[in-house]
Design an enzyme around this catalytic site. Structure first.
Site, PDB file in Angstrom:
ATOM      1  N   GLU A 105      -7.511   8.206   6.720  1.00 16.18           N
ATOM      2  CA  GLU A 105      -7.784   8.817   8.021  1.00 16.18           C
ATOM      3  C   GLU A 105      -8.282  10.261   7.936  1.00 16.18           C
ATOM      4  O   GLU A 105      -7.590  11.193   8.378  1.00 16.18           O
ATOM      5  CB  GLU A 105      -6.533   8.745   8.908  1.00 16.18           C
ATOM      6  CG  GLU A 105      -6.027   7.329   9.104  1.00 16.18           C
ATOM      7  CD  GLU A 105      -4.888   7.234  10.114  1.00 16.18           C
ATOM      8  OE1 GLU A 105      -4.351   8.285  10.504  1.00 16.18           O
ATOM      9  OE2 GLU A 105      -4.547   6.117  10.517  1.00 16.18           O
ATOM     10  N   ASN A 117      -7.340   1.366   9.852  1.00 12.65           N
ATOM     11  CA  ASN A 117      -6.016   1.604  10.427  1.00 12.65           C
ATOM     12  C   ASN A 117      -6.148   1.469  11.928  1.00 12.65           C
ATOM     13  O   ASN A 117      -7.013   2.105  12.542  1.00 12.65           O
ATOM     14  CB  ASN A 117      -5.511   3.008  10.085  1.00 12.65           C
ATOM     15  CG  ASN A 117      -5.031   3.119   8.653  1.00 12.65           C
ATOM     16  OD1 ASN A 117      -5.068   2.150   7.898  1.00 12.65           O
ATOM     17  ND2 ASN A 117      -4.577   4.299   8.280  1.00 12.65           N
ATOM     18  N   TYR A 173      -3.967   0.802  15.812  1.00 13.47           N
ATOM     19  CA  TYR A 173      -2.683   0.746  16.518  1.00 13.47           C
ATOM     20  C   TYR A 173      -2.769   0.464  18.012  1.00 13.47           C
ATOM     21  O   TYR A 173      -1.875  -0.133  18.583  1.00 13.47           O
ATOM     22  CB  TYR A 173      -1.962   2.088  16.360  1.00 13.47           C
ATOM     23  CG  TYR A 173      -1.427   2.349  14.977  1.00 13.47           C
ATOM     24  CD1 TYR A 173      -0.124   2.030  14.637  1.00 13.47           C
ATOM     25  CD2 TYR A 173      -2.244   2.919  13.998  1.00 13.47           C
ATOM     26  CE1 TYR A 173       0.377   2.274  13.372  1.00 13.47           C
ATOM     27  CE2 TYR A 173      -1.754   3.169  12.725  1.00 13.47           C
ATOM     28  CZ  TYR A 173      -0.449   2.839  12.414  1.00 13.47           C
ATOM     29  OH  TYR A 173       0.038   3.069  11.152  1.00 13.47           O
ATOM     30  N   HIS A 224      -3.175  10.924   1.161  1.00 11.79           N
ATOM     31  CA  HIS A 224      -2.648  10.679   2.509  1.00 11.79           C
ATOM     32  C   HIS A 224      -2.106  12.010   3.033  1.00 11.79           C
ATOM     33  O   HIS A 224      -0.917  12.177   3.276  1.00 11.79           O
ATOM     34  CB  HIS A 224      -1.568   9.594   2.471  1.00 11.79           C
ATOM     35  CG  HIS A 224      -1.304   8.936   3.803  1.00 11.79           C
ATOM     36  ND1 HIS A 224      -1.437   7.578   4.014  1.00 11.79           N
ATOM     37  CD2 HIS A 224      -0.900   9.449   4.982  1.00 11.79           C
ATOM     38  CE1 HIS A 224      -1.113   7.293   5.271  1.00 11.79           C
ATOM     39  NE2 HIS A 224      -0.782   8.411   5.881  1.00 11.79           N
ATOM     40  N   ARG A 266       0.858  -1.184   0.000  1.00 12.03           N
ATOM     41  CA  ARG A 266       0.000   0.000   0.000  1.00 12.03           C
ATOM     42  C   ARG A 266       0.897   1.237   0.000  1.00 12.03           C
ATOM     43  O   ARG A 266       1.738   1.392   0.886  1.00 12.03           O
ATOM     44  CB  ARG A 266      -0.903   0.007   1.235  1.00 12.03           C
ATOM     45  CG  ARG A 266      -1.677   1.293   1.400  1.00 12.03           C
ATOM     46  CD  ARG A 266      -2.619   1.275   2.610  1.00 12.03           C
ATOM     47  NE  ARG A 266      -3.330   2.535   2.686  1.00 12.03           N
ATOM     48  CZ  ARG A 266      -3.338   3.338   3.750  1.00 12.03           C
ATOM     49  NH1 ARG A 266      -2.713   3.008   4.860  1.00 12.03           N
ATOM     50  NH2 ARG A 266      -3.996   4.484   3.721  1.00 12.03           N
ATOM     51  N   GLU A 311      -3.419  -0.448   7.926  1.00 10.97           N
ATOM     52  CA  GLU A 311      -2.240  -0.077   8.716  1.00 10.97           C
ATOM     53  C   GLU A 311      -2.337  -0.720  10.086  1.00 10.97           C
ATOM     54  O   GLU A 311      -3.411  -0.746  10.683  1.00 10.97           O
ATOM     55  CB  GLU A 311      -2.141   1.446   8.949  1.00 10.97           C
ATOM     56  CG  GLU A 311      -1.598   2.245   7.802  1.00 10.97           C
ATOM     57  CD  GLU A 311      -1.521   3.740   8.123  1.00 10.97           C
ATOM     58  OE1 GLU A 311      -1.300   4.110   9.291  1.00 10.97           O
ATOM     59  OE2 GLU A 311      -1.709   4.526   7.186  1.00 10.97           O
TER      60      GLU A 311
END
Ligand code: GBH
Length: 481
Positions: free
Chosen positions: A171, A311, A313, A125, A79, A382
């Site tokens: 995002e 995404n 985390y 992005h 990506r 991500e």
């Protein structure tokens, strides 16, 4: 369940992710125009180490090195994002198109495909052409921004039909909140006059969020009407979202606040995309400051995802606030914490102040998304971690990044369980990141790569232990037939 039982479908795709401004460098090469990040980095005090993406990983000049790196990891997919101002240096629909910019990405896609690596391409992005910010305020101007983004997207759909996985925005929460509320990211608008001369944190972020949704819908409509049938590809948006746990699970107000946190961060965008309207909790708190969808707008945005780009985390404990929400609040009138009421810690520290590994949170959030949005096909676009103090270690220590290996082990195991035991439909996973790169306002001190990049030593790449450990984890989980 043994973690080696193959549970993922045979065609599951895994690989790594990056973004244009974070890796490419070469800001003036072959006619590229400046983006808002070039401008933002030039403002004193905005980037932790005073750096910029001017050189970064020099990937614009090292595409073959990056592809070799992908080959070494065994990745099936990659990506990356396209720099809008390489394609249209001034950005607008009546501005000149730059053939050299198109040729660069077209060749890159050909080169990836020649090596059997499937491209996932992000159109945006965060690196808006600077001219569009100056000309009309970028996404603050809904009509202009949608028309220009639609034109930019069409240009690429037409030029690179070999791409089968398009992501419109990465995002949008970050573009809207960090760009137009806290001012931490470009273009740095905020009501805090010590940080910026312009901005209204109580309104601009919500206006920008609305424009980004409409621009997403515009690009999806163009793709579906003009390209999808022939190209056979798919398109969606990628949203960030952290997992949540109530600070005090016995307190119904914390339980409610945890749900509200998900709505303010994820459902702000996902509810319009799946249901055609904003979440009730946001309407209630923000009132007239939250734009409303006209029937045409709602129809444009509703049903606009072929897949859900996720995404992910970290996780937080959520504590409700009892005070009336302040006009700059964007979390949903609550606090995010690392320690719960009973003293439990959400996860170990990393180099990123906001990131603490908690793999169970990944599984729980996958379930929440799947349930709320009626079992969409999910691509994890991500997932990854920084390591506390990594930048200060000697190279041989950096290459032994066991903390990152264990992060991936935990998260990939959680993904496997979400698919096998909970029935969540995850079809791809892209780890962040293929290599250390420009970590936005954090500069280069924070490293997220499975590859060390020697910024002082001519951008040479050194794969860390993690570069070769993600592949075997997936190969053990993917069914062979
Ligand atoms: C991703 O965002 C980005 O897509 C990628 O470019 C980046 O390199 C990667 O993360 C690693 O950071 O300032 O307290 O409001 C991750 C999601 C959401 C994490 C916003 C940081 C800011 C917290 N990001 N969050 S705060």
């Amino acid at each position: 369940m043994a973690d080696t039982t193959p549970v993922l479908p045979k065609d599951f795709l895994w690989g790594f992710a990056t973004a244009s401004y974070q890796i490419e460098g070469a800001p003036t090469a072959d006619g590229r125009g400046p983006s808002i990040w070039d401008t933002f980095c030039a403002r004193p005090g905005k980037i932790a180490d005073g750096s910029s993406g001017a050189v970064a990983c020099d990937s614009y000049n090292r595409t073959s090195e990056d592809i070799a790196l992908l080959k070494l990891t065994g990745a099936k997919a990659y990506r990356f994002s396209i720099s809008w101002s390489r394609i249209i240096p001034l950005g607008g629909r009546n501005d000149p198109i730059n053939p050299a910019g198109i040729a660069f990405y077209k060749k890159f896609v050909d080169d990836l495909l020649a090596e059997g690596i499937i491209p996932f391409v992000t159109l945006f992005h965060w690196d808006l052409p600077d001219e569009l910010d100056k000309r009309y305020g970028g996404p603050l101007n809904k009509e202009e921004f949608c028309a220009d983004f639609g034109h930019y997207a069409r240009t690429l759909f037409e030029a690179i039909p070999k791409v089968k996985h398009w992501i419109t925005f990465n995002e949008p929460w970050c573009s809207a909140i960090l760009g137009y509320n806290t001012g931490l990211f470009a273009p740095g608008h905020t009501s805090d006059r010590s940080k910026s001369e312009v901005g209204d944190s109580s309104t601009e972020c919500w206006i920008v969020g609305h424009s980004l949704l409409l621009a997403h819908g515009t690009a999806v409509k163009i793709y579906r009407e003009e390209f999808k049938e022939k190209a056979g590809g798919e398109i969606g948006i990628t949203l960030n979202g952290d997992a949540v746990y109530p600070w005090d699970p016995e307190d119904p107000l914390d339980v409610e606040a945890a749900e509200r946190k998900l709505e303010f961060s994820i459902s702000w965008f996902a509810d319009p995309v799946y249901f055609g309207h904003y979440p009730e909790s946001m309407v209630k708190q923000l009132g007239a400051r939250l734009p409303t969808f006209t029937p045409e707008e709602a129809a444009l945005v509703k049903g606009s995802n072929d897949f859900y780009g996720m995404n992910h985390y970290t996780a937080n404990y959520i504590k409700h606030k009892t005070t009336t929400p302040d006009p700059f609040d964007f979390l949903g009138n609550l606090e995010t914490l690392f320690i719960s009421k009973s003293g439990a810690c959400i996860g170990p520290e990393t180099q990123s102040f906001w990131l603490r590994p908690n793999p169970q949170g990944f599984r729980d959030l996958l379930n929440w998304l799947s349930k709320r949005y009626n079992h969409p096909k999910i691509y994890c676009t991500e997932n990854g971690t920084s390591l506390k103090g990594e930048n200060d270690l000697p190279l041989e220590k950096i290459l032994e990044d066991d903390f990152r290996v264990e992060y991936f082990r935990g998260y990939i195991d959680a993904l496997g369980k979400a698919v096998a035991e909970d029935g969540v439909n995850v079809r791809a996973y892209l780890a962040w990141s293929l290599m250390d790169n420009f970590e936005w306002a954090e500069g280069y001190e924070t490293r997220f790569g499975v590859t060390f990049v020697d910024y002082e030593g001519g951008q040479k790449r050194f794969p860390k232990k993690s570069a070769k450990s993600v592949g075997p984890m997936f190969e053990a989980l993917i069914k062979k037939e």
